[in-house]
Write an enzyme that holds these catalytic residues in place. Structure first.
Site, short mmCIF file in Angstrom:
data_model
loop_
_atom_site.label_atom_id
_atom_site.label_comp_id
_atom_site.label_asym_id
_atom_site.label_seq_id
_atom_site.Cartn_x
_atom_site.Cartn_y
_atom_site.Cartn_z
N LYS A 155 0.83 -1.21 0.00
CA LYS A 155 0.00 0.00 0.00
C LYS A 155 0.86 1.27 0.00
CE LYS A 155 -3.38 2.90 1.03
NZ LYS A 155 -4.29 3.40 0.02
N LYS A 159 0.29 11.78 5.48
CA LYS A 159 0.43 10.64 6.40
C LYS A 159 1.08 9.45 5.68
CE LYS A 159 -2.38 7.13 7.50
NZ LYS A 159 -3.59 6.39 7.75
P1 NAD Z 1 -12.04 8.56 9.18
O1 NAD Z 1 -11.33 9.49 10.10
O2 NAD Z 1 -13.18 9.07 8.37
O3 NAD Z 1 -12.57 7.29 10.01
C1 NAD Z 1 -11.86 6.68 11.05
C2 NAD Z 1 -12.81 6.43 12.19
O4 NAD Z 1 -12.12 5.77 13.25
C3 NAD Z 1 -13.38 7.72 12.80
O5 NAD Z 1 -14.80 7.71 12.70
C4 NAD Z 1 -12.89 7.70 14.25
O6 NAD Z 1 -13.83 8.23 15.16
C5 NAD Z 1 -12.67 6.22 14.47
N1 NAD Z 1 -11.76 5.92 15.57
C6 NAD Z 1 -10.53 6.45 15.81
N2 NAD Z 1 -10.00 5.88 16.92
C7 NAD Z 1 -10.92 5.00 17.38
C8 NAD Z 1 -10.96 4.12 18.49
N3 NAD Z 1 -9.95 4.05 19.36
N4 NAD Z 1 -12.06 3.36 18.65
C9 NAD Z 1 -13.09 3.43 17.78
N5 NAD Z 1 -13.12 4.24 16.70
C10 NAD Z 1 -12.04 5.02 16.52
O7 NAD Z 1 -10.91 7.95 8.23
P2 NAD Z 1 -11.11 7.17 6.83
O8 NAD Z 1 -11.03 8.12 5.71
O9 NAD Z 1 -12.29 6.27 6.96
O10 NAD Z 1 -9.77 6.32 6.79
C11 NAD Z 1 -9.57 5.16 7.58
C12 NAD Z 1 -8.27 4.51 7.14
O11 NAD Z 1 -8.38 4.17 5.75
C13 NAD Z 1 -7.03 5.39 7.29
O12 NAD Z 1 -5.95 4.61 7.73
C14 NAD Z 1 -6.82 5.91 5.88
O13 NAD Z 1 -5.46 6.25 5.62
C15 NAD Z 1 -7.26 4.72 5.04
N6 NAD Z 1 -7.70 5.06 3.69
C16 NAD Z 1 -8.51 6.14 3.48
C17 NAD Z 1 -8.89 6.44 2.18
C18 NAD Z 1 -9.79 7.64 1.89
O14 NAD Z 1 -9.91 8.02 0.72
N7 NAD Z 1 -10.42 8.22 2.89
C19 NAD Z 1 -8.45 5.64 1.11
C20 NAD Z 1 -7.68 4.52 1.36
C21 NAD Z 1 -7.30 4.24 2.67
#
Ligand code: NAD
Length: 296
Positions: free
Chosen positions: A170, A245
């Site tokens: 990734k 990040k």
């Molecule tokens: P986001 O911030 O929208 O969602 C993450 C969720 O995790 C939040 O709702 C937060 O409240 C929750 N959270 C954090 N700590 C927690 C805990 N201790 N217990 C329970 N819930 C908790 O982020 P996202 O965009 O959904 O991304 C999630 C992951 O996917 C990241 O690692 C990101 O790099 C990866 N990602 C994101 C994308 C994108 O386009 N958004 C694409 C590929 C990968």
């Protein structure tokens, strides 16, 4: 069909949960954000009141959390590993550092669980459409068990190797995306400043050797591609702060592997400056503002 506990139902996790429900699974969700939980409940999931409650009494646990520290917190100490029943299959779909992924794998194995790191590519549109690519690290046997579940959320599901190798794949992908976004931005600003219309630059380069996924489908110059974030006020899409990040993860990995990534290093610095300029919430293609701050 499986009973699944899903922890972290934000931008990505929310639509992934909806697709798992559509695929016939039964979902229990937990998130620190009440709003995120409510969204998942509207899709048909049951709300859990803690990590432990989400991880207990299910056959599969999936996590989709921001960073490695969150994943360590949720799995270790008094979290998933303490609450899950014997035989629960564990998957982390977050994009995190290789070291954290491997530490959580090791702790899971010691506690007797099978685990997969399974970060994704495809962004929110891919999560919504159920077309994500999953890059999986873990044993072949664990991958085979997890694949039918992952097929409820994605299309391209690949076993990349042992623990952490999904994360390695990734960040290699995203380092290329970050470097390319910067390179494409430089060329488009230069071409226009030298007098070529941006639409002509787009039409020619998108069918020439300078073409790429970023250039063709996420053109950072506003205008030539109406559906691109750049043509819509740089609304994400994939936020610049998430790109930073991932670029930083790539640099930490490069250091641990003692391998040179000169372009990765420059692009990481460029994204850091861009975020310092207050643009972290914009789409990652807004890096073009570092080259031409008033681009429009
Ligand atoms: P986001 O911030 O929208 O969602 C993450 C969720 O995790 C939040 O709702 C937060 O409240 C929750 N959270 C954090 N700590 C927690 C805990 N201790 N217990 C329970 N819930 C908790 O982020 P996202 O965009 O959904 O991304 C999630 C992951 O996917 C990241 O690692 C990101 O790099 C990866 N990602 C994101 C994308 C994108 O386009 N958004 C694409 C590929 C990968």
């Amino acid at each position: 069909m499986a009973r699944i506990g899903f922890i972290g139902v934000g931008n990505m996790g929310g639509p992934m949960v909806r697709n798992l429900i559509r695929a016939g699974h039964s979902l229990k969700v937990f998130d620190l954000s009440e709003e995120a939980v409510n969204f998942a409940v509207q899709s048909g999931a049951r709300a859990a009141s803690s990590v432990r409650q989400a991880a207990g009494g299910v056959e599969v646990v999936v996590t989709m959390l921001p960073v490695g520290a969150n994943v360590r917190e949720v799995f270790l100490n008094d979290g998933v590993l303490a609450a899950a029943a014997a035989g629960t299959l564990l998957m982390d779909a977050s994009t995190i550092d290789v070291e954290s992924a491997q530490a959580v794998h090791a702790a899971a194995e010691e506690a007797g669980f099978e685990m997969l790191d399974a970060p994704v590519s495809g962004g929110v549109p891919g999560a919504e459409a159920g077309t994500l690519t999953f890059m999986c690290g873990g044993s072949a046997g664990t991958f085979a068990k997890a694949k039918p579940i992952l097929e409820g959320m994605g299309q391209n599901i690949v076993h990349c190797g042992g623990p952490g190798m999904g994360q390695v794949t990734k960040i290699c992908n995203n380092m290329i995306a970050g470097v390319t976004t910067l390179a494409v931005s430089e060329a488009l600003v230069m071409g226009e400043k030298l007098g070529v219309d941006r639409q002509i630059l787009y039409d020619v380069i998108s069918t020439s050797t300078g073409r790429s996924h970023i250039f063709n489908n996420a053109c950072p110059m506003p205008g030539p591609l109406p559906c691109a974030a750049s043509s819509n006020g740089f609304k994400p899409g994939f936020a610049a702060k998430l790109m930073l990040k991932d670029m930083r993860l790539s640099q930490a990995a490069a250091q641990s592997a003692a391998t040179a990534t000169p372009l990765g290093a420059v692009a990481t610095a460029a994204f850091a400056m861009h975020i310092e300029n207050g643009h972290g919430e914009l789409d990652s293609t807004s890096i073009i503002k570092l080259i031409k701050p008033d681009v429009s």
